[in-house]
Design a protein around this motif. Sequence first.
Motif, PDB file in Angstrom:
ATOM      1  N   ILE A 204       0.836  -1.200   0.000  1.00 30.01           N
ATOM      2  CA  ILE A 204       0.000   0.000   0.000  1.00 30.01           C
ATOM      3  C   ILE A 204       0.873   1.253   0.000  1.00 30.01           C
ATOM      4  CG2 ILE A 204      -1.884   1.215   1.147  1.00 30.01           C
ATOM      5  CD1 ILE A 204      -2.593  -1.642   0.241  1.00 30.01           C
ATOM      6  N   GLY A 205       0.613   2.148  -0.942  1.00 27.60           N
ATOM      7  CA  GLY A 205       1.287   3.441  -0.990  1.00 27.60           C
ATOM      8  C   GLY A 205       0.398   4.512  -0.394  1.00 27.60           C
ATOM      9  N   ILE A 206       0.932   5.287   0.544  1.00 31.17           N
ATOM     10  CA  ILE A 206       0.163   6.336   1.203  1.00 31.17           C
ATOM     11  C   ILE A 206       0.638   7.692   0.699  1.00 31.17           C
ATOM     12  CG2 ILE A 206      -0.422   7.387   3.417  1.00 31.17           C
ATOM     13  CD1 ILE A 206      -0.168   4.659   4.702  1.00 31.17           C
ATOM     14  N   ALA A 207      -0.281   8.444   0.101  1.00 33.79           N
ATOM     15  CA  ALA A 207       0.063   9.724  -0.519  1.00 33.79           C
ATOM     16  C   ALA A 207       0.349  10.796   0.522  1.00 33.79           C
ATOM     17  CB  ALA A 207      -1.075  10.192  -1.425  1.00 33.79           C
ATOM     18  N   GLY A 208       1.177  11.759   0.126  1.00 36.80           N
ATOM     19  CA  GLY A 208       1.310  12.974   0.899  1.00 36.80           C
ATOM     20  C   GLY A 208       0.147  13.897   0.587  1.00 36.80           C
ATOM     21  N   LEU A 209      -0.011  14.927   1.371  1.00 36.98           N
ATOM     22  CA  LEU A 209      -1.051  15.921   1.125  1.00 36.98           C
ATOM     23  C   LEU A 209      -0.516  17.071   0.278  1.00 36.98           C
ATOM     24  CD1 LEU A 209      -3.878  17.188   1.697  1.00 36.98           C
ATOM     25  CD2 LEU A 209      -2.828  18.252   3.719  1.00 36.98           C
ATOM     26  N   ASN A 210       0.682  17.511   0.585  1.00 34.19           N
ATOM     27  CA  ASN A 210       1.264  18.695  -0.057  1.00 34.19           C
ATOM     28  C   ASN A 210       2.152  18.328  -1.242  1.00 34.19           C
ATOM     29  OD1 ASN A 210       0.380  20.811   1.940  1.00 34.19           O
ATOM     30  ND2 ASN A 210       1.448  19.415   3.325  1.00 34.19           N
ATOM     31  N   PRO A 211       2.451  19.290  -2.115  1.00 35.78           N
ATOM     32  CA  PRO A 211       3.380  19.025  -3.221  1.00 35.78           C
ATOM     33  C   PRO A 211       4.695  18.454  -2.692  1.00 35.78           C
ATOM     34  CG  PRO A 211       2.348  21.167  -3.499  1.00 35.78           C
ATOM     35  CD  PRO A 211       1.952  20.670  -2.130  1.00 35.78           C
ATOM     36  N   HIS A 212       5.191  17.411  -3.377  1.00 34.29           N
ATOM     37  CA  HIS A 212       6.447  16.751  -2.998  1.00 34.29           C
ATOM     38  C   HIS A 212       6.395  16.195  -1.574  1.00 34.29           C
ATOM     39  CE1 HIS A 212       8.845  19.371  -6.134  1.00 34.29           C
ATOM     40  NE2 HIS A 212       7.693  18.892  -6.594  1.00 34.29           N
ATOM     41  N   SER A 213       5.187  15.910  -1.085  1.00 33.36           N
ATOM     42  CA  SER A 213       5.008  15.454   0.296  1.00 33.36           C
ATOM     43  C   SER A 213       5.662  16.416   1.279  1.00 33.36           C
ATOM     44  CB  SER A 213       5.537  14.033   0.481  1.00 33.36           C
ATOM     45  OG  SER A 213       4.697  13.102  -0.158  1.00 33.36           O
ATOM     46  N   SER A 214       5.592  17.692   0.964  1.00 35.49           N
ATOM     47  CA  SER A 214       6.025  18.847   1.761  1.00 35.49           C
ATOM     48  C   SER A 214       7.522  19.137   1.714  1.00 35.49           C
ATOM     49  CB  SER A 214       5.580  18.745   3.231  1.00 35.49           C
ATOM     50  OG  SER A 214       6.485  18.003   4.008  1.00 35.49           O
ATOM     51  N   ASP A 215       8.332  18.258   1.066  1.00 34.44           N
ATOM     52  CA  ASP A 215       9.791  18.480   1.017  1.00 34.44           C
ATOM     53  C   ASP A 215      10.348  18.795   2.405  1.00 34.44           C
ATOM     54  OD1 ASP A 215      10.877  17.881  -1.394  1.00 34.44           O
ATOM     55  OD2 ASP A 215      10.701  19.888  -2.254  1.00 34.44           O
ATOM     56  N   ASN A 216      10.106  17.857   3.303  1.00 35.66           N
ATOM     57  CA  ASN A 216      10.620  17.995   4.678  1.00 35.66           C
ATOM     58  C   ASN A 216      10.185  19.293   5.351  1.00 35.66           C
ATOM     59  OD1 ASN A 216      12.041  15.495   4.738  1.00 35.66           O
ATOM     60  ND2 ASN A 216      13.650  16.430   3.479  1.00 35.66           N
ATOM     61  N   GLY A 217       8.933  19.661   5.146  1.00 39.35           N
ATOM     62  CA  GLY A 217       8.377  20.801   5.850  1.00 39.35           C
ATOM     63  C   GLY A 217       8.404  22.112   5.119  1.00 39.35           C
ATOM     64  N   LEU A 218       8.932  22.142   3.909  1.00 38.94           N
ATOM     65  CA  LEU A 218       8.972  23.398   3.149  1.00 38.94           C
ATOM     66  C   LEU A 218       7.579  23.850   2.729  1.00 38.94           C
ATOM     67  CD1 LEU A 218      12.092  22.923   0.819  1.00 38.94           C
ATOM     68  CD2 LEU A 218      11.882  24.458   2.780  1.00 38.94           C
ATOM     69  N   PHE A 219       6.675  22.879   2.469  1.00 36.59           N
ATOM     70  CA  PHE A 219       5.356  23.222   1.925  1.00 36.59           C
ATOM     71  C   PHE A 219       4.200  22.764   2.813  1.00 36.59           C
ATOM     72  CE2 PHE A 219       8.099  22.088  -1.851  1.00 36.59           C
ATOM     73  CZ  PHE A 219       8.499  23.393  -2.099  1.00 36.59           C
ATOM     74  N   GLY A 220       4.421  22.648   4.090  1.00 37.16           N
ATOM     75  CA  GLY A 220       3.363  22.227   4.996  1.00 37.16           C
ATOM     76  C   GLY A 220       3.879  21.241   6.022  1.00 37.16           C
ATOM     77  N   ASP A 221       3.071  20.995   7.051  1.00 29.65           N
ATOM     78  CA  ASP A 221       3.527  20.104   8.122  1.00 29.65           C
ATOM     79  C   ASP A 221       2.626  18.897   8.358  1.00 29.65           C
ATOM     80  OD1 ASP A 221       1.314  21.293   9.275  1.00 29.65           O
ATOM     81  OD2 ASP A 221       2.433  22.355  10.838  1.00 29.65           O
ATOM     82  N   GLU A 222       1.614  18.710   7.509  1.00 29.52           N
ATOM     83  CA  GLU A 222       0.698  17.574   7.703  1.00 29.52           C
ATOM     84  C   GLU A 222       1.435  16.237   7.595  1.00 29.52           C
ATOM     85  OE1 GLU A 222      -1.884  21.017   6.482  1.00 29.52           O
ATOM     86  OE2 GLU A 222       0.000  20.142   5.727  1.00 29.52           O
ATOM     87  N   GLU A 223       2.423  16.182   6.707  1.00 31.01           N
ATOM     88  CA  GLU A 223       3.191  14.940   6.559  1.00 31.01           C
ATOM     89  C   GLU A 223       3.897  14.585   7.867  1.00 31.01           C
ATOM     90  OE1 GLU A 223       2.153  16.107   2.561  1.00 31.01           O
ATOM     91  OE2 GLU A 223       2.990  17.237   4.230  1.00 31.01           O
ATOM     92  N   ALA A 224       4.610  15.552   8.442  1.00 30.52           N
ATOM     93  CA  ALA A 224       5.378  15.302   9.655  1.00 30.52           C
ATOM     94  C   ALA A 224       4.485  15.029  10.862  1.00 30.52           C
ATOM     95  CB  ALA A 224       6.299  16.493   9.943  1.00 30.52           C
ATOM     96  N   LEU A 225       3.345  15.743  10.939  1.00 33.89           N
ATOM     97  CA  LEU A 225       2.503  15.654  12.125  1.00 33.89           C
ATOM     98  C   LEU A 225       1.531  14.476  12.097  1.00 33.89           C
ATOM     99  CD1 LEU A 225       1.643  19.429  12.672  1.00 33.89           C
ATOM    100  CD2 LEU A 225       3.347  18.048  13.885  1.00 33.89           C
ATOM    101  N   GLU A 226       1.037  14.118  10.918  1.00 32.93           N
ATOM    102  CA  GLU A 226      -0.037  13.125  10.845  1.00 32.93           C
ATOM    103  C   GLU A 226       0.274  11.916   9.962  1.00 32.93           C
ATOM    104  OE1 GLU A 226      -2.552  13.437  12.814  1.00 32.93           O
ATOM    105  OE2 GLU A 226      -2.412  15.552  13.392  1.00 32.93           O
ATOM    106  N   ILE A 227       0.789  12.148   8.749  1.00 29.45           N
ATOM    107  CA  ILE A 227       0.930  11.056   7.784  1.00 29.45           C
ATOM    108  C   ILE A 227       2.089  10.136   8.120  1.00 29.45           C
ATOM    109  CG2 ILE A 227       1.172  10.460   5.347  1.00 29.45           C
ATOM    110  CD1 ILE A 227      -0.056  13.207   4.671  1.00 29.45           C
ATOM    111  N   THR A 228       3.273  10.690   8.354  1.00 29.31           N
ATOM    112  CA  THR A 228       4.434   9.849   8.688  1.00 29.31           C
ATOM    113  C   THR A 228       4.204   9.049   9.971  1.00 29.31           C
ATOM    114  OG1 THR A 228       5.978  11.286   7.511  1.00 29.31           O
ATOM    115  CG2 THR A 228       6.907   9.846   9.222  1.00 29.31           C
ATOM    116  N   PRO A 229       3.668   9.644  11.034  1.00 31.30           N
ATOM    117  CA  PRO A 229       3.377   8.835  12.226  1.00 31.30           C
ATOM    118  C   PRO A 229       2.405   7.686  11.950  1.00 31.30           C
ATOM    119  CG  PRO A 229       3.381  11.156  12.801  1.00 31.30           C
ATOM    120  CD  PRO A 229       3.463  11.087  11.299  1.00 31.30           C
ATOM    121  N   ALA A 230       1.433   7.916  11.062  1.00 27.94           N
ATOM    122  CA  ALA A 230       0.498   6.845  10.716  1.00 27.94           C
ATOM    123  C   ALA A 230       1.220   5.721   9.978  1.00 27.94           C
ATOM    124  CB  ALA A 230      -0.626   7.397   9.847  1.00 27.94           C
TER     125      ALA A 230
END
Length: 344
Positions: A204-230
């Motif tokens: 199963i592939g889980i998508a990021g929310l932001n462009p480039h999956s936020s590029d380590n926080g450059l374009f948002g923090d949903e990946e770091a706060l919610e998606i990666t922990p999941a």
Amino acid sequence: MKPIIAITMGDPAGIGPEIVARALSREDTYQKCRPIVTGDAAIIKQAVHLLGLNLAVNAVDQVRDAKFEYGTIDVFDLHCVDLSSFRFGEVQSQCGHAAFLSIKKAIDLAMADEVDATVTAPLNKEALNLAGHHFDGHTEMYATFTNTKKYAMLLADEFLRVIHVSTHVPLRKACDLVKKARIIEVTELIDDACRQFGIENPRIGIAGLNPHSSDNGLFGDEEALEITPAVEELQQRGFNVIGPVPPDTLFAKAKCGQFDGCVAMYHDQGHIPFKVVGFNWNQATGKMDSVKGVNITLGLPIIRVSVDHGTAFDVAGKGVASDDALMLSIDYAAKMAINRRNKK
């Protein structure tokens, strides 16, 4: 015994009755299942005549009275359309109500174990609400009438299988709904669905929310706060998941078979690539070569598979609508019903 599948007629002013009649004119449909339509027998007769099919229509008010014979379309007749005021291709409250009754009857039959699965033809949300039935669509109706709290929409077509963290909400709200718990919940659902399709260890592939999956926080923090922990928790629990994968590459990889399923963060993120793959227009003929793809509601106590296209009011009543997606829906529903039966 082949599973009994209740097929809703959809909004009668749209292409639903046409594609239902066309699908039930094919002998291979009856080799997979025993179909019965829920809706209005007169509307189905109209569709049979429109398509020039040599089929009988058997109106019944009990499943046990269905013939389940190729050459005859069994209809659980709800007498829900007034043909004297009926018009193709228009939003009408009576058609919204007819679609609602068709769906409700299919759900009731499945909940009572009188049918093994349900397949839904398209409805028109405006007509549905005009008739006083205030639902966003099929998914919410099924959840309500089966008393299901945790559910999700799965789109499926060959290699591409997509589930959504959120669906029919404004885009601004969709971002707020990207939460670890919900991501884990829908990933569990798509993993289980893939196993029902015969995939032993789904990737199963889980998508990021932001462009480039936020590029380590450059374009948002949903990946770091919610998606990666999941993703990390799912991996710890033994799920074969990868993510967050940049959304502009995830679906291309899945199309090529690198993933058995994808978790999209919101409605259009999953629907757009899915429809680009499944909907193909032939410029030379001026017709669709294919309108493929199915929508499966996961988490329900019953099976629900649907076409993933609309009512197509612009071509309704012209006899040109493709039944590709409906045939695929019937195929998925039959397989899932047999799988569920074998597990009992």
